[in-house]
Design an enzyme around this catalytic site. Structure first.
Site, short mmCIF file in Angstrom:
data_model
loop_
_atom_site.label_atom_id
_atom_site.label_comp_id
_atom_site.label_asym_id
_atom_site.label_seq_id
_atom_site.Cartn_x
_atom_site.Cartn_y
_atom_site.Cartn_z
CG ASP A 1 -2.00 0.98 1.18
OD1 ASP A 1 -3.09 0.60 0.71
OD2 ASP A 1 -1.77 2.16 1.54
CG ASN B 1 -4.75 11.23 -5.59
OD1 ASN B 1 -4.12 11.26 -6.66
ND2 ASN B 1 -5.40 10.16 -5.17
CG HIS C 1 -7.40 12.87 -8.47
ND1 HIS C 1 -7.98 13.97 -7.88
CD2 HIS C 1 -7.66 11.81 -7.64
CE1 HIS C 1 -8.57 13.61 -6.75
NE2 HIS C 1 -8.40 12.32 -6.58
CG ASP D 1 -4.78 8.55 -12.36
OD1 ASP D 1 -5.09 8.08 -11.23
OD2 ASP D 1 -5.63 9.01 -13.15
CD GLU E 1 -4.54 4.31 -1.35
OE1 GLU E 1 -5.50 4.32 -2.15
OE2 GLU E 1 -4.58 4.88 -0.25
#
Lengths: 304, 271
Positions: free
Chosen positions: A183, A191, A196, A200, A226
C-alpha cells in the site's frame, strides 16, 4: 399437355455429358483417361485437352497438397471421399471453388465428380470471418474483464480467481506461497497536493515496476485504489523477505517532486490449510501492523 | 510450477526401454507419438525413451489447449521444457521430426542442460520462399490457401499421412499402412498448429543451437529439400548433415532401420 408431360413419354438417349456437373476418371497413375463435356462447355477447357494429363493440372497448388495429403489416403482406406472443397483452375486460368466427390475401384481407377461451389464458398468465407471476429472480440473482452485499466495489472476479480487456484496447487505440491499486500504511504496527500493525474502516474509507474520485477509464475494485481497484491509461489519467509526488501528499494526510485514514494507491505506465508480468504485476512492484518508501526516497512503475519 | 503427474497426463507422456541415456521423441505436425512405432522396438534396447503428444495432438489433454500459447512454436517448446523439468531430465538426446526439430531446437536454447544432442529428421526452419536468399519450397499465398481449405473442409487433415509426406515413390500399401492408425485431430487445433508450422520463420534461431546435431534430410522430399538441410547445417556449427537416398518426409517411418543405425552410430561417436 405441357412440355414436361410431353417429355415423360420420351425415352431420350443420355450420357454423362447431359449432367450439370464435371465428371472425370483417372487411372492408378492419376492420369485423366475420361472427362465429360462439362469441362469444355462450362469450364473453358478445350475438348480432350485434359485427356492424358495428370489430374494435378486442374488444381491449385494448395488443392493439390490437400488432395495428396487427405483425399488420396482417405480413398486408400475407405474407397470413397465426399464433400471435399477444393479450388480448381478452368481453361482460362480462373480459380473456381468446387465440391468434389470421389470413389475408387479395385483397379485403382478413380471416379471424380465436381460441383461448382462458388456461392457456398462465399458463405464459408463469411463464417470463417465471423468466427475470427468473435475470437478476437472474446480475447479483447477477456483482457478487459481481467485487467486494471490504469496499470494493466490483474484486477481484483481475476486476482482472486487465479490466487484460489495457485493456493490449491501449492497445497497439492507441498510448497508454500507468499501473499504480499502493498500500500502506498500517504497516497491521499499525493492526490491532494499534486492532483489526481500525478496520483495516476504514480500508480502506473508502480505497476510497471511490479510487472518488471515479477517472475513469470507470480501474480500481480491492483487490488484496490492504492493497494497492490502479489502472490509468489514456491517461496519461504526468507525468500519473501528478500523480495520485499528489493521492492522497497525499487519503488523508492519513483519520485513525486523530490520525494521518493514509500510503501508499507504486509506478508503472509501459506500453510497446507490456507485458502485465499484466510491468507487475505492475515496479510491485511500484517499490512495494518506495518502502517501502525510507522509505515515504509514490511511486516509478516505471525500465525502463532 | 506444474506437477509431474499433471504434465505426464497433459502430454500423454510414456516412458519405455532401458539404457544409460534418454531419448525424447517429438512428433511432427498432425501426428502423435504413434509415428515413432517403427523406431522404438530397436531403440528401446539401448535407450530409455520418452514419448509424448503435444497438447492438442494425439491423446493429450485437450482441455489444456490454449490457442495463444500454441499459436507459435515457442508454446510447443514450452511443452518439451515442462516435460524435461517434470522428469528432471539432463543430457537427454532430443529426436524431432520435421517441425519438432525446430521446436526441440528452441527448447535446447531455453534449457541447454536438459539435452546433450539433437537429432533432426527432415527439418525445415521455414517453409516459405523468401527470395533471393532462401527457398523454403512454398509461396505464402499457397500456404494461406491451404490453411483456408483446412477451415472449409473442417477436418483434422493430417490425421492421415500423405503420399506427399511419405513420398510418391513409396507404394500404396505402405501409404495405407502408415496412414491407417493416425488419430483424429481437432480441426481448430490442427489449423493453429499448421499456421505455426507453415507460416513461421525460425531461421534466426539456428545459430543459437549449440548442441551436437545430426540432421537427416531426404533426397526427394516435397516439404523439405536437401538444400534446406544444407542451410540448417551451415547455420548450426556443431551439426552433421546426412542426406538419405529416399523419397518423402517421414524417413523414420519409411526407412526405420537406416535411421536407427545412424542414430546409434552418431551417439556412439559422440560419447
Amino acid at each position: 399437355m405441357n412440355e414436361l408431360q410431353n417429355g415423360a413419354n420420351l425415352c431420350p438417349t443420355y450420357s454423362l455429358n447431359d449432367f450439370p456437373c464435371g465428371a472425370f476418371v483417372t487411372n492408378a497413375a492419376r492420369v485423366i483417361i475420361y472427362c465429360n463435356d462439362y469441362f469444355s462447355t462450362e469450364l473453358a477447357w478445350q475438348p480432350d485437352a485434359l485427356i492424358g494429363k495428370s489430374a494435378d493440372v486442374i488444381f491449385t497448388i494448395a488443392s493439390k497438397m490437400f488432395y495428396q495429403t487427405y483425399l488420396i489416403p482417405t480413398l486408400l482406406h475407405e474407397t470413397t471421399c465426399e464433400e471435399m472443397q477444393l479450388t480448381m483452375i478452368d481453361g482460362k486460368g480462373v480459380r473456381i471453388p468446387i465440391t468434389v466427390n470421389v470413389k475408387t475401384d479395385n483397379n485403382g481407377f478413380i471416379y471424380w465428380s465436381f460441383f461448382n461451389a462458388s456461392k457456398r464458398d462465399k458463405l464459408y468465407e463469411e463464417l470463417i470471418q465471423a468466427r475470427e471476429t468473435l475470437e478476437e472480440q472474446t480475447k479483447q473482452l477477456t483482457l478487459l474483464a481481467s485487467t486494471d485499466e490504469l496499470t494493466t495489472l490483474l484486477n481484483r476479480r481475476e486476482m482472486k480467481m487465479r490466487s484460489i487456484l495457485a493456493i490449491e496447487l501449492a497445497a497439492r505440491s507441498q510448497y508454500s506461497i507468499a501473499l504480499i499486500q502493498l500500500d502506498i504511504d500517504y497516497f491521499k496527500k499525493i492526490n491532494d497536493n499534486f492532483g489526481h493525474p500525478e496520483g495516476d502516474r504514480v500508480l502506473k509507474e508502480l505497476g510497471v515496476v511490479l510487472k518488471g520485477f515479477a517472475r513469470k509464475t507470480d501474480l500481480v494485481a491492483r487490488f484496490g485504489g492504492e493497494e497492490f497484491l502479489i502472490l509468489l509461489p514456491n517461496i519461504n519467509q526468507q525468500g519473501a523477505l528478500l523480495v520485499c526488501q528489493r521492492l522497497h528499494q525499487l519503488i523508492a526510485n519513483i519520485k513525486v517532486g523530490d520525494a521518493a514514494i514509500k510503501v508499507s507491505i504486509g506478508v503472509a506465508i501459506s500453510n497446507p490449510e490456507s485458502n485465499f480468504k484466510t491468507l487475505y485476512t492475515e496479510v491485511d492484518s500484517a499490512l495494518y501492523k506495518a502502517k501502525e508501526s510507522g509505515r515504509d516497512r514490511t511486516e509478516f503475519y505471525n500465525r502463532s | 510450477m506444474l506437477l509431474t503427474d499433471d504434465v505426464i497426463l497433459r502430454n500423454n507422456v510414456k516412458i519405455i526401454g532401458n539404457g544409460p541415456q534418454t531419448l525424447v521423441l517429438g512428433h511432427g505436425f498432425g501426428c502423435d507419438q504413434n509415428m515413432w512405432r517403427f523406431l522404438t522396438p530397436e531403440l528401446q534396447k539401448n535407450f530409455r525413451i520418452v514419448l509424448f503428444d503435444y497438447v492438442g495432438s494425439g491423446s493429450s489433454d485437450i482441455s489444456q489447449y490454449n490457442k495463444d500459447r500454441y499459436s507459435s512454436l515457442e508454446g510447443y517448446a514450452q511443452d518439451i521444457i515442462e516435460i524435461c523439468q517434470a522428469l528432471q531430465l539432463s543430457d537427454a538426446i532430443f529426436v524431432g521430426h520435421s517441425v519438432s526439430s525446430i521446436i526441440g531446437g528452441l527448447a535446447s536454447i531455453e534449457i541447454p542442460n536438459a539435452f546433450s544432442k539433437l537429432i533432426m529428421i527432415c527439418p525445415s526452419p521455414c517453409f516459405l520462399n523468401l527470395p533471393p536468399d532462401y527457398l523454403g519450397g512454398f509461396e505464402k499465398q499457397d500456404l494461406q490457401e491451404l490453411l483456408n481449405l483446412m477451415d472449409k473442409n473442417y477436418i483434422g487433415w493430417a490425421n492421415y499421412l500423405a503420399p506427399l509426406v511419405i513420398g510418391e515413390a513409396n507404394s500404396s500399401e505402405l501409404i495405407g499402412e502408415l496412414s491407417g492408425s493416425f488419430c483424429s485431430t481437432d480441426p481448430v487445433v490442427a489449423k493453429n498448429f499448421a499456421k505455426a508450422t507453415f507460416l513461421s520463420d525460425y531461421r534466426h534461431i539456428l545459430k543459437d543451437i549449440k548442441h551436437p546435431t545430426l540432421i537427416f534430410q531426404s533426397q526427394n522430399d516435397s516439404l523439405a529439400s536437401p538444400e534446406i538441410g544444407q542451410f540448417i547445417s551451415e547455420n548450426i556449427t556443431t551439426s552433421e548433415l546426412d542426406i538419405v537416398k529416399a523419397d518423402g518426409h517421414c524417413l523414420h517411418m519409411t526407412h526405420p532401420n537406416k535411421i536407427t543405425d545412424a542414430i546409434l552410430r552418431y551417439v556412439d561417436n559422440h560419447e
